[in-house]
Design a protein around this motif. Structure first.
Motif, mmCIF file in Angstrom:
data_model
loop_
_atom_site.group_PDB
_atom_site.id
_atom_site.type_symbol
_atom_site.label_atom_id
_atom_site.label_comp_id
_atom_site.label_asym_id
_atom_site.label_seq_id
_atom_site.Cartn_x
_atom_site.Cartn_y
_atom_site.Cartn_z
ATOM 1 N N TYR A 1 2.902 25.861 -81.833
ATOM 2 C CA TYR A 1 4.150 25.893 -81.095
ATOM 3 C C TYR A 1 4.907 27.162 -80.793
ATOM 4 C CZ TYR A 1 3.840 20.794 -81.567
ATOM 5 O OH TYR A 1 3.035 19.654 -81.635
ATOM 6 N N GLY A 2 4.630 28.374 -81.688
ATOM 7 C CA GLY A 2 4.988 29.646 -81.305
ATOM 8 C C GLY A 2 4.410 30.195 -80.012
ATOM 9 N N VAL A 3 2.948 30.141 -80.299
ATOM 10 C CA VAL A 3 2.061 30.472 -79.280
ATOM 11 C C VAL A 3 2.473 29.686 -77.806
ATOM 12 C CG1 VAL A 3 -0.168 31.088 -78.476
ATOM 13 C CG2 VAL A 3 0.301 31.407 -80.614
ATOM 14 N N GLY A 4 2.650 28.447 -78.229
ATOM 15 C CA GLY A 4 2.932 27.622 -77.183
ATOM 16 C C GLY A 4 4.317 27.836 -76.080
ATOM 17 N N PHE A 5 5.255 28.251 -77.008
ATOM 18 C CA PHE A 5 6.434 28.659 -76.216
ATOM 19 C C PHE A 5 6.443 30.045 -75.768
ATOM 20 C CE2 PHE A 5 8.912 25.431 -78.852
ATOM 21 C CZ PHE A 5 9.444 25.012 -77.770
ATOM 22 N N VAL A 6 5.517 30.874 -76.142
ATOM 23 C CA VAL A 6 5.222 32.201 -75.380
ATOM 24 C C VAL A 6 4.608 31.872 -74.130
ATOM 25 C CG1 VAL A 6 3.956 34.431 -75.542
ATOM 26 C CG2 VAL A 6 5.274 33.600 -77.564
ATOM 27 N N ALA A 7 3.646 30.848 -74.219
ATOM 28 C CA ALA A 7 2.945 30.412 -72.941
ATOM 29 C C ALA A 7 3.656 29.823 -71.929
ATOM 30 C CB ALA A 7 1.864 29.420 -73.514
ATOM 31 N N VAL A 8 4.531 28.969 -72.382
ATOM 32 C CA VAL A 8 5.526 28.371 -71.553
ATOM 33 C C VAL A 8 6.487 29.208 -70.743
ATOM 34 C CG1 VAL A 8 7.594 26.804 -71.518
ATOM 35 C CG2 VAL A 8 5.672 26.025 -72.837
ATOM 36 N N THR A 9 7.096 30.364 -71.383
ATOM 37 C CA THR A 9 7.883 31.344 -70.832
ATOM 38 C C THR A 9 7.036 32.218 -69.888
ATOM 39 O OG1 THR A 9 9.064 31.479 -72.939
ATOM 40 C CG2 THR A 9 9.339 33.169 -71.406
ATOM 41 N N ALA A 10 5.748 32.550 -70.324
ATOM 42 C CA ALA A 10 5.108 33.233 -69.079
ATOM 43 C C ALA A 10 4.433 32.567 -68.126
ATOM 44 C CB ALA A 10 3.720 33.681 -69.926
ATOM 45 N N LEU A 11 4.084 31.156 -68.318
ATOM 46 C CA LEU A 11 3.667 30.380 -67.163
ATOM 47 C C LEU A 11 5.091 29.942 -66.137
ATOM 48 C CD1 LEU A 11 1.663 27.812 -69.093
ATOM 49 C CD2 LEU A 11 0.873 29.217 -67.246
ATOM 50 N N TYR A 12 6.211 29.851 -66.693
ATOM 51 C CA TYR A 12 7.279 29.568 -65.953
ATOM 52 C C TYR A 12 7.836 30.632 -65.104
ATOM 53 C CZ TYR A 12 12.034 27.868 -64.885
ATOM 54 O OH TYR A 12 13.119 27.444 -64.363
ATOM 55 N N PHE A 13 7.746 31.802 -65.525
ATOM 56 C CA PHE A 13 8.227 32.943 -64.749
ATOM 57 C C PHE A 13 6.908 33.862 -63.965
ATOM 58 C CE2 PHE A 13 11.274 32.891 -68.145
ATOM 59 C CZ PHE A 13 12.611 32.688 -67.185
ATOM 60 N N LEU A 14 5.720 33.618 -64.261
ATOM 61 C CA LEU A 14 4.754 34.186 -63.677
ATOM 62 C C LEU A 14 4.019 33.494 -62.277
ATOM 63 C CD1 LEU A 14 2.861 35.931 -66.482
ATOM 64 C CD2 LEU A 14 4.423 36.836 -64.974
ATOM 65 N N LEU A 15 4.142 31.957 -62.749
ATOM 66 C CA LEU A 15 3.626 31.322 -61.491
ATOM 67 C C LEU A 15 4.519 30.729 -60.687
ATOM 68 C CD1 LEU A 15 0.969 28.912 -63.388
ATOM 69 C CD2 LEU A 15 0.684 31.023 -62.033
ATOM 70 N N PRO A 16 4.090 30.568 -59.191
ATOM 71 C CA PRO A 16 5.283 30.173 -58.196
ATOM 72 C C PRO A 16 6.071 28.668 -58.761
ATOM 73 C CG PRO A 16 3.086 30.585 -57.031
ATOM 74 C CD PRO A 16 2.892 30.722 -59.041
ATOM 75 N N ALA A 17 7.255 28.805 -58.358
ATOM 76 C CA ALA A 17 8.326 27.789 -58.858
ATOM 77 C C ALA A 17 7.781 26.396 -58.201
ATOM 78 C CB ALA A 17 9.819 28.110 -58.371
ATOM 79 N N ASP A 18 7.469 26.409 -56.960
ATOM 80 C CA ASP A 18 6.871 24.957 -56.304
ATOM 81 C C ASP A 18 5.524 24.673 -56.717
ATOM 82 O OD1 ASP A 18 5.632 26.961 -55.171
ATOM 83 O OD2 ASP A 18 6.189 26.332 -53.084
ATOM 84 N N SER A 19 4.722 25.315 -57.783
ATOM 85 C CA SER A 19 3.470 25.085 -58.212
ATOM 86 C C SER A 19 3.485 23.757 -59.096
ATOM 87 C CB SER A 19 2.754 26.306 -58.518
ATOM 88 O OG SER A 19 1.510 26.036 -59.341
ATOM 89 N N GLN A 20 2.505 22.749 -58.546
ATOM 90 C CA GLN A 20 2.565 21.618 -59.398
ATOM 91 C C GLN A 20 1.313 22.182 -60.760
ATOM 92 O OE1 GLN A 20 0.053 18.066 -58.377
ATOM 93 N NE2 GLN A 20 1.959 17.225 -58.255
ATOM 94 N N MET A 21 0.614 23.049 -60.451
ATOM 95 C CA MET A 21 -0.468 23.434 -61.594
ATOM 96 C C MET A 21 0.500 24.251 -62.720
ATOM 97 S SD MET A 21 -3.628 26.214 -61.170
ATOM 98 C CE MET A 21 -2.503 27.848 -60.922
ATOM 99 N N ARG A 22 1.575 24.860 -62.182
ATOM 100 C CA ARG A 22 2.543 25.519 -63.164
ATOM 101 C C ARG A 22 3.031 24.321 -64.246
ATOM 102 N NH1 ARG A 22 8.421 27.885 -62.556
ATOM 103 N NH2 ARG A 22 8.741 25.868 -61.939
ATOM 104 N N SER A 23 3.487 23.163 -63.647
ATOM 105 C CA SER A 23 4.133 22.268 -64.250
ATOM 106 C C SER A 23 3.029 21.860 -65.219
ATOM 107 C CB SER A 23 4.683 21.337 -63.273
ATOM 108 O OG SER A 23 5.655 21.844 -62.532
ATOM 109 N N VAL A 24 1.807 21.143 -64.949
ATOM 110 C CA VAL A 24 0.798 20.679 -65.719
ATOM 111 C C VAL A 24 0.429 21.572 -66.811
ATOM 112 C CG1 VAL A 24 -1.564 19.821 -65.649
ATOM 113 C CG2 VAL A 24 -0.009 19.011 -63.777
#
Length: 306
Positions: A231-254
């Protein structure tokens, strides 16, 4: 009630139903293995097949398995060094627990409920990487630890096992049909759709059958380290995905949901085969299931993922 809350409440209710059916003796936990085999040979492959046939393939989709391999590989690397001083029996099960996710049995029904069937293609592509990690890295790594590095890994057996898995074969067949634009009769697709639709409820009932609150308290400190890695590495990944991928991207949400998934159920048969402590594996599965469910629910609602 928001769509996300609706999906998680329904999901929790079906899991609870499976747990209660087991608790009051209507279904035994051992019978879950039969249900699991049924799913692996019918509804799960059907879901994989229809998802891959209907998806509009783009080059970016093929980055998802690589992302999963990199993400899981990072957690495995941390676990390899952190648990280096533990006994082989304990080191093996803890290291394997850091490496895979429960994408098919736990992630698919939640992702389908939250984002629709069209979003499953991202989960399927992510699961390709997860399958490669499980059988191509985690399994041989566990075998190496179990044999104290003295026995060579049988790569031929591992590859044969991966390529003989019905869901993996279904992914391959679906991709081939999609790429070659092979026509499928409507009757066949309708039959596959019925099987694929049945997967969601059956999988959630199965999760309830396997759910247990019998924890191995003597090993909780070691188990907590695995959870800290995931969950430590997971939250780092969540943060990176949230800010680096487009906000309207369904791929980001998945992908955000995928990196918070619980430990893969392959840890149980792997631990049994390698004579590691299966009780620790079971405890890891159950604690991570509860934590992941709560985290996914909170993150989806908090970030407004759709």
């Amino acid at each position: 009630m928001t769509q996300a809350n609706h999906v998680f409440i329904i999901t929790l209710s079906i899991i609870a139903l499976g747990f209660l059916l087991k608790k009051y003796g209507f279904i035994k936990e051992e019978e879950g293995k039969t249900i699991s085999k049924f799913l692996m040979h019918t509804t799960f492959p059907a879901l994989m097949l229809v998802s891959m046939i209907r998806v509009e393939l783009t080059p970016s989709l093929f980055l998802l398995p690589l992302f999963c391999i990199g993400f899981c590989g990072l957690m495995l690397t941390v676990a390899w060094f952190w648990f280096g001083t533990y006994s082989n029996e304990l080191r093996g099960v803890l290291t394997m627990g850091a490496g895979t996710a429960n994408v098919g049995l736990f992630g698919f029904p939640i992702i389908e409920g939250l984002f629709g069937k069209e979003a499953l293609v991202y989960a399927v592509m992510y699961d390709i990487g997860n399958t490669i990690i499980a059988f191509g890295i985690v399994y041989p790594l566990g075998s190496y630890i179990a044999s104290s590095g003295a026995k060579a890994v049988d790569w031929r057996m591992i590859l044969k096992r991966v390529f003989s898995l019905p869901p993996f074969l279904a992914m391959f067949v679906g991709l081939t049909i999609n790429l070659l634009n092979i026509p499928i009769p409507k009757l066949a697709m309708d039959g596959l759709d019925i099987l694929a639709t049945a997967n969601k409820s059956l999988v959630l009932l199965l999760m309830g059958l396997y759910l247990s609150f019998a924890l191995d308290k003597n090993k909780l400190k070691a188990i907590s380290k695995v959870l800290a890695i995931r969950y430590g590495v997971g939250f780092v990944a969540v943060t990176a995905l949230y800010f680096l991928l487009p906000a309207d991207s369904q791929m980001r949400s998945v992908l955000i949901v995928c990196v918070l998934l619980p430990i893969g159920m392959t840890i149980l048969p792997f631990s049994d085969e390698m004579n590691f402590d299966s009780r620790i594996a079971g405890t890891l599965l159950n604690i991570s299931l509860l934590i992941s469910f709560a985290l996914m629910w909170g993150v989806v609602v908090l970030l407004g993922l759709r």
